[in-house]
Design a protein around this motif. Sequence first.
Motif, PDB file in Angstrom:
ATOM      1  N   GLU A 158       0.814  -1.209   0.000  1.00  0.00           N
ATOM      2  CA  GLU A 158       0.000   0.000   0.000  1.00  0.00           C
ATOM      3  C   GLU A 158       0.849   1.262   0.000  1.00  0.00           C
ATOM      4  O   GLU A 158       0.572   2.211  -0.731  1.00  0.00           O
ATOM      5  CB  GLU A 158      -0.929  -0.001   1.219  1.00  0.00           C
ATOM      6  N   VAL A 159       1.889   1.270   0.813  1.00  0.00           N
ATOM      7  CA  VAL A 159       2.701   2.488   0.970  1.00  0.00           C
ATOM      8  C   VAL A 159       3.783   2.600  -0.093  1.00  0.00           C
ATOM      9  O   VAL A 159       3.949   3.656  -0.712  1.00  0.00           O
ATOM     10  CB  VAL A 159       3.340   2.531   2.374  1.00  0.00           C
ATOM     11  N   TRP A 160       4.536   1.520  -0.322  1.00  0.00           N
ATOM     12  CA  TRP A 160       5.705   1.588  -1.204  1.00  0.00           C
ATOM     13  C   TRP A 160       5.522   0.877  -2.540  1.00  0.00           C
ATOM     14  O   TRP A 160       6.401   0.942  -3.394  1.00  0.00           O
ATOM     15  CB  TRP A 160       6.935   1.023  -0.494  1.00  0.00           C
ATOM     16  N   GLY A 161       4.419   0.160  -2.711  1.00  0.00           N
ATOM     17  CA  GLY A 161       4.140  -0.450  -3.998  1.00  0.00           C
ATOM     18  C   GLY A 161       4.645  -1.878  -4.149  1.00  0.00           C
ATOM     19  O   GLY A 161       5.326  -2.430  -3.277  1.00  0.00           O
ATOM     20  N   LEU A 214      -4.943   0.758  -7.849  1.00  0.00           N
ATOM     21  CA  LEU A 214      -5.036   1.506  -9.100  1.00  0.00           C
ATOM     22  C   LEU A 214      -6.488   1.658  -9.534  1.00  0.00           C
ATOM     23  O   LEU A 214      -6.917   2.745  -9.933  1.00  0.00           O
ATOM     24  CB  LEU A 214      -4.236   0.797 -10.197  1.00  0.00           C
ATOM     25  N   ALA A 215      -7.236   0.568  -9.453  1.00  0.00           N
ATOM     26  CA  ALA A 215      -8.627   0.581  -9.905  1.00  0.00           C
ATOM     27  C   ALA A 215      -9.497   1.507  -9.056  1.00  0.00           C
ATOM     28  O   ALA A 215     -10.416   2.147  -9.568  1.00  0.00           O
ATOM     29  CB  ALA A 215      -9.197  -0.835  -9.888  1.00  0.00           C
ATOM     30  N   SER A 216      -9.190   1.572  -7.759  1.00  0.00           N
ATOM     31  CA  SER A 216     -10.010   2.398  -6.851  1.00  0.00           C
ATOM     32  C   SER A 216      -9.426   3.783  -6.633  1.00  0.00           C
ATOM     33  O   SER A 216      -9.966   4.569  -5.859  1.00  0.00           O
ATOM     34  CB  SER A 216     -10.139   1.697  -5.495  1.00  0.00           C
ATOM     35  N   VAL A 267      -0.737   2.257   8.562  1.00  0.00           N
ATOM     36  CA  VAL A 267      -0.558   2.723   7.187  1.00  0.00           C
ATOM     37  C   VAL A 267      -0.638   4.244   7.119  1.00  0.00           C
ATOM     38  O   VAL A 267       0.184   4.897   6.464  1.00  0.00           O
ATOM     39  CB  VAL A 267      -1.610   2.083   6.254  1.00  0.00           C
ATOM     40  N   ARG A 268      -1.606   4.820   7.795  1.00  0.00           N
ATOM     41  CA  ARG A 268      -1.746   6.280   7.801  1.00  0.00           C
ATOM     42  C   ARG A 268      -0.531   6.947   8.420  1.00  0.00           C
ATOM     43  O   ARG A 268      -0.030   7.966   7.911  1.00  0.00           O
ATOM     44  CB  ARG A 268      -3.007   6.674   8.562  1.00  0.00           C
ATOM     45  N   GLY A 289       6.136   9.874   3.815  1.00  0.00           N
ATOM     46  CA  GLY A 289       5.821  10.662   2.627  1.00  0.00           C
ATOM     47  C   GLY A 289       5.631   9.830   1.371  1.00  0.00           C
ATOM     48  O   GLY A 289       5.672  10.368   0.262  1.00  0.00           O
ATOM     49  N   SER A 290       5.428   8.523   1.529  1.00  0.00           N
ATOM     50  CA  SER A 290       5.259   7.643   0.373  1.00  0.00           C
ATOM     51  C   SER A 290       3.813   7.184   0.240  1.00  0.00           C
ATOM     52  O   SER A 290       3.153   6.910   1.239  1.00  0.00           O
ATOM     53  CB  SER A 290       6.161   6.405   0.498  1.00  0.00           C
ATOM     54  N   ASP A 291       3.353   7.121  -0.994  1.00  0.00           N
ATOM     55  CA  ASP A 291       2.032   6.570  -1.305  1.00  0.00           C
ATOM     56  C   ASP A 291       2.061   6.182  -2.773  1.00  0.00           C
ATOM     57  O   ASP A 291       1.543   6.887  -3.638  1.00  0.00           O
ATOM     58  CB  ASP A 291       0.938   7.588  -1.025  1.00  0.00           C
ATOM     59  N   VAL A 292       2.690   5.037  -3.065  1.00  0.00           N
ATOM     60  CA  VAL A 292       3.003   4.647  -4.429  1.00  0.00           C
ATOM     61  C   VAL A 292       1.804   4.023  -5.144  1.00  0.00           C
ATOM     62  O   VAL A 292       1.090   3.200  -4.573  1.00  0.00           O
ATOM     63  CB  VAL A 292       4.183   3.641  -4.438  1.00  0.00           C
ATOM     64  N   PHE A 293       1.604   4.445  -6.400  1.00  0.00           N
ATOM     65  CA  PHE A 293       0.637   3.817  -7.296  1.00  0.00           C
ATOM     66  C   PHE A 293       1.435   3.092  -8.390  1.00  0.00           C
ATOM     67  O   PHE A 293       2.272   3.710  -9.059  1.00  0.00           O
ATOM     68  CB  PHE A 293      -0.289   4.863  -7.922  1.00  0.00           C
ATOM     69  N   ASP A 294       1.202   1.814  -8.549  1.00  0.00           N
ATOM     70  CA  ASP A 294       2.012   0.981  -9.441  1.00  0.00           C
ATOM     71  C   ASP A 294       1.578   1.109 -10.896  1.00  0.00           C
ATOM     72  O   ASP A 294       1.043   0.163 -11.491  1.00  0.00           O
ATOM     73  CB  ASP A 294       1.941  -0.481  -8.999  1.00  0.00           C
TER      74      ASP A 294
END
Length: 227
Positions: free
Chosen positions: A58-61, A135-137, A201-202, A209-214
Amino acid sequence: MQRTTVSVPFMLLGILFNVCLVAANLLETKVIQFAGVTATAGLIVFPVSYIINDCIAEVWGFKKARLIIWSGFASNFLVIAFAQIATALPAAPYWNGEEAFNFVFGLAPRIAIASLLAFLVGSFLNAYVMSKMKLASQGKNFSLRAVLSTLVGESADSLIFFPIAFGGLIPGNELLIMIMTQAVLKSLYEVIILPITICIVRYIKKVDGSDVFDEHISYNVLRVNDL
């Protein structure tokens, strides 16, 4: 040369992930029964690894999750290898614990093969589902993603692990019950501890400062050097 750095939260979660996997492999050698429910003692700690997997994905992908999953595989492999060396060494004549020691670590290779194969399939499925659903959401519905990804991963894990680890040792009907019980209980574990997972997670997203989208990544599980 490109340098890759990791944050302290990522490092700590990675260490905990490895500890949980090694502990789970050793605990899996004991079959427990509580309130009429049969399971392995690894149930105590193994679901924690899936929760950590959810957090990392969730955080780093997926790329970082892939790295951690393979590090867990390597850690388990080394522990089992060292255990086999210890088992092969002659015991002191005055030591009375060899039979118990060999029972746990003598069964460990079969448990390890089953666990490592099931772990790889289940963990990568878990990370893949988390990544794709994020990604979908568009990053929403973390709770739903965490539960569904764990259900997929844990189900695959149980379907692979128990037949390999305990086939021929436990009656077939009991084995089937254990497979279903473990998958349900491990997923239920995720649901119960979900509020804590959300808070973790929050917090990590805030401090790291990470919130990766793959987007546009390779899901090839062998590309460990792709970070």
